[in-house]
Write a protein that holds these residues in place. Structure first.
Motif, mmCIF file in Angstrom:
data_model
loop_
_atom_site.group_PDB
_atom_site.id
_atom_site.type_symbol
_atom_site.label_atom_id
_atom_site.label_comp_id
_atom_site.label_asym_id
_atom_site.label_seq_id
_atom_site.Cartn_x
_atom_site.Cartn_y
_atom_site.Cartn_z
ATOM 1 N N PHE A 125 0.791 -1.240 -0.133
ATOM 2 C CA PHE A 125 -0.095 -0.132 0.000
ATOM 3 C C PHE A 125 0.830 1.476 -0.112
ATOM 4 N N PHE A 126 1.899 1.338 0.997
ATOM 5 C CA PHE A 126 2.757 2.519 0.793
ATOM 6 C C PHE A 126 3.667 2.729 0.096
ATOM 7 N N LEU A 164 -1.920 2.052 15.950
ATOM 8 C CA LEU A 164 -0.839 2.800 16.189
ATOM 9 C C LEU A 164 0.150 3.117 15.000
ATOM 10 N N PHE A 165 0.565 2.019 14.466
ATOM 11 C CA PHE A 165 1.498 1.722 13.505
ATOM 12 C C PHE A 165 1.099 2.576 12.413
ATOM 13 N N ILE A 192 2.663 6.332 10.749
ATOM 14 C CA ILE A 192 3.193 6.256 9.408
ATOM 15 C C ILE A 192 2.501 7.589 8.846
ATOM 16 N N ILE A 193 1.385 7.818 8.920
ATOM 17 C CA ILE A 193 0.585 8.643 8.258
ATOM 18 C C ILE A 193 0.740 10.236 8.840
ATOM 19 N N LEU A 194 1.153 10.271 10.075
ATOM 20 C CA LEU A 194 1.370 11.501 10.790
ATOM 21 C C LEU A 194 2.794 11.855 10.257
ATOM 22 N N LEU A 195 3.707 10.950 9.953
ATOM 23 C CA LEU A 195 5.217 11.269 9.572
ATOM 24 C C LEU A 195 5.201 11.484 8.170
ATOM 25 N N LYS A 196 4.270 10.972 7.284
ATOM 26 C CA LYS A 196 4.201 11.098 5.929
ATOM 27 C C LYS A 196 3.076 12.034 5.680
ATOM 28 N N TYR A 252 -7.793 11.607 9.625
ATOM 29 C CA TYR A 252 -8.149 10.321 10.139
ATOM 30 C C TYR A 252 -8.462 9.866 11.606
ATOM 31 N N PHE A 253 -7.540 10.564 12.333
ATOM 32 C CA PHE A 253 -7.890 10.580 13.920
ATOM 33 C C PHE A 253 -9.049 11.174 14.275
#
Length: 455
Positions: A222-223, A261-262, A266-270, A278-279
């Protein structure tokens, strides 16, 4: 015959093995010699790639974990212990050969300090045998990390080979899991029926194994999808749904939390804006879920909590509340720790110490484990051991945090994985779960070279 003609040593070794098998009446000794025989042949043919064989067979062999190889007095060496010792010897030999390739970086020093403390603790441990055995298990994790780093950096084993091995190693555990779903032969724990466990000792171990496979799957489909996954989106979706379904059927709540959390990290950093959206959406749906359940229970004949899965994820059993049980375990362990606060009772001794000192309300617990790596390490190695272990994890996190937004590195995925691991360790004995731990530390080592080279 041409093969043995070119390898006379293997010919005589095979002949000796056949004679021993015929003469020796003890089947467990035959199995031990078979392991050694296959190991020698594998080493002769595969050399450093023997690392992949250990990773490949470990999840399946866990099914025969209780098979006794031999025992000394009251100490038993089972099949998995024999494999761990065999790997320890093989990996130690290879590490000595490649010792000059090990980087002199901070995480390595703290790992060595912690490992040294586990071994030294055998001198004052209340059970030296258990301490040495558990120390070898922990050292094995480091050996997988170091060797994966060296072999990947020197292009002896590629990341594709590691990934292929992980996938193959999961085939038999997943087949067992599917059989357990259809036959209803899963474990029954705390009023929950049919928790699948694959080839492992407990559903939680299968959950963490599948969770780590999901981490890899999400990254490379996906990523960072390649051409195959871009062109076969249906296969990708079916595989994702299947893995998620298997994860849910273990009824292991902390694995679901770790997966969320994983993904969030990832979404937060990217993509920070997407992560916030999303949150907020997740919190909104969560706020609607519980009122909806209450409404259905009061005003209709529908009760979503009749489903074992929904009940497991949304409610707490007063008679078997795992959260309350874990909190009580921490609270009642504090006085025990206070007797030996600096260096503890010896690595790997928590079950023995807890069994002898636990409160009467815990006398009939089906487990004497800590279900918390930090609590276990504090009791076994004291505050000194806990501080060393936490510093080791933090330095490792720092290493992968470097260049985290660089598209050429995989640091963001490893960083998110490590955070998830640190959280899971609050709720389970992660360092005890050999199969998922071998997978995780191998992949960390194989990717650590990226951090070092970029830096």
């Amino acid at each position: 015959m041409n093969f043995f003609a070119k390898n006379p040593f293997l010919f005589w070794l095979s002949l000796i093995f056949v004679l021993i098998t015929i003469i020796n009446p003890v089947s467990s000794i035959d199995l031990l010699f078979l392991l050694i025989y296959l190991f020698i042949i594998g080493q002769k043919l595969l050399k450093e790639k023997m690392l992949l064989i250990f990773l490949l067979i470990r999840p399946t062999l866990d099914y025969w974990r209780d098979y006794e190889i031999f025992h000394f007095q009251e100490k038993i060496i089972n099949l998995n212990s024999a494999l761990a010792i065999l790997f320890f010897l093989w990996a130690g030999y290879n590490l000595w050969i490649w010792r000059k390739k090990i980087p002199k970086k901070t995480p390595f020093y703290f790992f060595l300090l912690f490992s040294l403390l586990t071994l030294i603790s055998s001198l004052y441990s209340i059970s030296p045998f258990n301490t040495i055995a558990e120390s070898i298990k922990f050292l094995d994790l480091g050996l997988f990390f170091f060797l994966a780093f060296v072999f990947s950096k020197n292009k002896i084993i590629t990341k594709k080979l590691f990934l292929g091995t992980f996938v193959l190693s999961a085939v038999i555990p997943i087949l067992f899991s599917i059989i357990q779903i259809f036959t209803g032969s899963g474990l029954d724990t705390f009023g929950i029926h049919g928790r699948i466990y694959g080839t492992f000792a407990h559903p939680n171990v299968l959950a963490f194994f599948i969770l780590f496979l999901l981490f890899l799957f999400l990254q490379f489909t996906f990523f960072e999808p390649n051409k195959f996954w871009k062109e076969n989106k249906k296969i990708r979706l079916i595989t994702l749904i299947s893995l998620l379904f298997l994860l849910l059927m273990t009824y292991t709540r902390i694995s679901i939390i770790a997966l969320i959390l994983f993904l969030f990290i990832i979404i937060l950093l990217k993509k920070q804006k997407t992560a916030i959206m999303y949150f907020v959406s997740f919190l909104f749906l969560l706020s609607l879920f519980f009122p909806l359940v209450n409404y259905l229970q009061k005003n209709t004949d529908i009760n979503p909590q009749n489903s074992q899965l929904i009940a497991r994820l949304t409610s707490r059993d007063e008679d078997a509340d795992s959260i309350a049980w874990r909190l009580a375990l921490i609270r009642e362990s504090i006085p025990i720790i206070s007797y030996k606060p600096l260096f503890g009772y010896g690595y790997g001794t928590f079950p023995l110490v807890w069994s002898e000192n636990r409160n009467e309300s815990h006398l009939w617990d089906d487990s004497a484990e800590a279900h918390n790596d930090y609590l276990r390490i504090t009791l076994e190695l004291g505050t000194v051991g806990l501080v060393l272990y936490i510093i080791f994890l933090l330095t490792l996190l720092k290493s992968f945090y470097f260049n985290i937004k660089n598209p050429k590195t995989n640091n963001v995925y490893i960083f998110a994985w490590l955070i998830a691991f640190a959280i899971i360790s609050l709720s389970d004995n992660m360092l005890h779960h050999t199969a998922p731990m071998w997978l995780m530390w191998t992949w960390l080592g194989a990717n650590y070279k990226t951090s070092v080279e970029e830096k």
